[in-house]
Design a protein around this motif. Structure first.
Motif, PDB file in Angstrom:
ATOM      1  N   UNK A 173     -13.951  58.356  -2.081  1.00 30.86           N
ATOM      2  CA  UNK A 173     -12.910  58.587  -1.067  1.00 30.86           C
ATOM      3  C   UNK A 173     -12.745  57.371  -0.159  1.00 30.86           C
ATOM      4  N   UNK A 174     -12.420  56.208  -0.770  1.00 29.70           N
ATOM      5  CA  UNK A 174     -12.112  55.032   0.038  1.00 29.70           C
ATOM      6  C   UNK A 174     -10.815  55.279   0.805  1.00 29.70           C
ATOM      7  N   UNK A 175     -10.659  54.636   1.951  1.00 30.31           N
ATOM      8  CA  UNK A 175      -9.437  54.807   2.734  1.00 30.31           C
ATOM      9  C   UNK A 175      -8.760  53.453   2.927  1.00 30.31           C
ATOM     10  N   UNK A 176      -7.459  53.491   3.173  1.00 33.85           N
ATOM     11  CA  UNK A 176      -6.677  52.271   3.315  1.00 33.85           C
ATOM     12  C   UNK A 176      -6.666  51.792   4.764  1.00 33.85           C
ATOM     13  N   UNK A 177      -6.154  50.607   4.959  1.00 42.74           N
ATOM     14  CA  UNK A 177      -6.099  50.029   6.303  1.00 42.74           C
ATOM     15  C   UNK A 177      -5.157  50.801   7.220  1.00 42.74           C
ATOM     16  N   UNK A 178      -4.112  51.390   6.662  1.00 41.74           N
ATOM     17  CA  UNK A 178      -3.170  52.150   7.484  1.00 41.74           C
ATOM     18  C   UNK A 178      -3.872  53.335   8.128  1.00 41.74           C
ATOM     19  N   UNK A 179      -4.624  54.090   7.336  1.00 44.21           N
ATOM     20  CA  UNK A 179      -5.357  55.232   7.884  1.00 44.21           C
ATOM     21  C   UNK A 179      -6.431  54.780   8.865  1.00 44.21           C
ATOM     22  N   UNK A 180      -7.083  53.676   8.575  1.00 39.39           N
ATOM     23  CA  UNK A 180      -8.213  53.235   9.378  1.00 39.39           C
ATOM     24  C   UNK A 180      -7.800  52.622  10.705  1.00 39.39           C
ATOM     25  N   UNK A 181      -6.807  51.775  10.700  1.00 37.63           N
ATOM     26  CA  UNK A 181      -6.502  50.985  11.888  1.00 37.63           C
ATOM     27  C   UNK A 181      -5.246  51.428  12.645  1.00 37.63           C
TER      28      UNK A 181
END
Length: 380
Positions: free
Chosen positions: A278-286
């Motif tokens: 379940x890696x997440x993208x930069x949009x979700x993270x930042x």
């Protein structure tokens, strides 16, 4: 052959595993303190492991066919099990001494800046040093330092904290289209860096923050804003076209301070139902830092031994657990009369009759009469 199972015994606990399973993977099936600590091994990353040596174990019996012990300690993340193998982890003095030595080497050049490090409270090196480290250092020389380097708008690099575990390199290599950073130079000059000052701007590059076991790679959007034990982790999700969208929000009140991927008990990003990570993208993270952006699932279950559990947010949701119903009828010592089960005071002595605080001298046996001094005082 697909149904074949190997029996391996780790610290006197036997478990059946498939051929090709490593010792550390077998230990994780058992769980608890039997599991060797890992700083470079990451089960979700191909090729990881074999670099930090914190997972050393003693193989006291090679296999059923060849019962000879292995001549030296082995890295459990790189050694596969054999049928009938016997392994010592926390039951071996050699292993505990080796882990203490490895921890000392990892801390030789690591700066003691935990009070200002954003990784404090969830740092694998902190946990390792508390469990296997020495009380003081024997290192008298100047620590290795590196010049600060800007690697992009979202990720802060502190090379002086890096232990060269290579996790971030494998993550960038296996998750992104092109890898823009790696380990440059050799020996004590080795450092994580980008080529010709490039920035890390790939859509999935933020995952290097989650895999870093120390504070070498941290989130710039969370930098110096709060302590992890003051925030409340909450599981949430959103319909993201790029990634799994399953995240962990770190909140204080209604404010979302940071977003990370969900992690399991070993500090690794969780797996989805289909087996993918379940890696997440930069949009979700930042970029998604408001509660309206997410569907809140509920508070994260935190191990009670973690410093994060000191927030006590679970008590506010579920209330204080009531243990009285569980212990009544089971002869609990804490519910018995102390006078009836203690050899310190006799049943006829009432502590409420003592003038002032009780002192140990009040209960010393009288040498002449063989009775306790306090009984004489109460009799007067």
């Amino acid at each position: 052959m697909s149904d074949q199972k190997f029996k391996v015994t780790i610290d006197n606990i036997t478990v059946e595993v498939a051929p090709g399973t490593t010792i550390v993977q077998a230990a994780r099936l058992i769980g608890g303190d039997v599991v060797p600590p890992t700083m470079c091994y990451y089960s979700k990353l191909e090729g990881s492991g074999g670099k930090c040596r914190t997972c050393l174990v003693e193989v006291s019996k090679g296999s059923e066919k060849d019962p000879r012990p292995m001549p030296k300690l082995v890295a459990s993340c790189r050694t596969t099990v054999m049928d009938g193998m016997e392994v010592k982890s926390i039951t071996s003095d050699k292993v505990l001494d080796a882990r203490k030595g490895v921890t000392e080497f990892l801390l030789l050049n690591h700066p003691l800046d935990c009070p200002v490090c954003d990784q404090a409270g969830e740092c694998d090196l902190q946990n390792l040093s508390y469990e296997h480290g020495a009380a003081s250092t024997r290192y008298d020389f100047k620590r290795r330092t590196f010049e600060k380097e800007d690697i992009g708008p979202y990720i802060q690099l502190h090379m002086t904290r890096c232990i060269l575990c290579y996790r971030c390199v494998y993550t960038a290599n296996q998750l992104t289209d092109k890898r823009e950073h790696g380990v440059l130079d050799r020996g004590d000059h080795s450092a994580i860096s980008t080529c010709i000052g490039k920035a890390l701007d790939n859509e999935f590059i933020g995952n290097v923050i989650d895999v870093c076991p120390v504070g070498a790679l941290t989130d710039k959007t969370f930098r110096f804003k709060n302590r992890v034990w003051f925030t409340k982790p909450v599981d949430a999700h959103r319909d993201c076209p790029t990634c799994s969208g399953r995240v962990r929000l770190w909140m204080r009140g209604d404010e979302v301070f940071r977003v990370t991927a969900r992690k399991d008990e070993y500090g690794e990003v969780e797996s989805l139902e289909n087996g993918k990570t379940a890696w997440i993208c930069n949009t979700c993270r930042f970029e998604k830092k408001e509660t309206k952006d997410w569907v809140i699932e509920g508070p994260t279950k935190v191990n009670r031994h973690s410093v994060i559990s000191q927030g006590h947010y679970v008590n506010a949701v579920n209330g204080q657990p009531k243990l009285i119903n569980d212990v009544i009828g089971k002869d609990p010592k804490l519910l018995l009369d102390i006078h009836k089960i203690s050899d310190v005071n006799r049943p006829e002595i009432d502590l409420s009759q003592i003038e002032g605080p009780a002192h140990s001298d009040d209960f010393l046996p009288n040498q002449s009469t063989g009775t306790m001094k306090q009984i004489g005082k109460l009799g007067e």
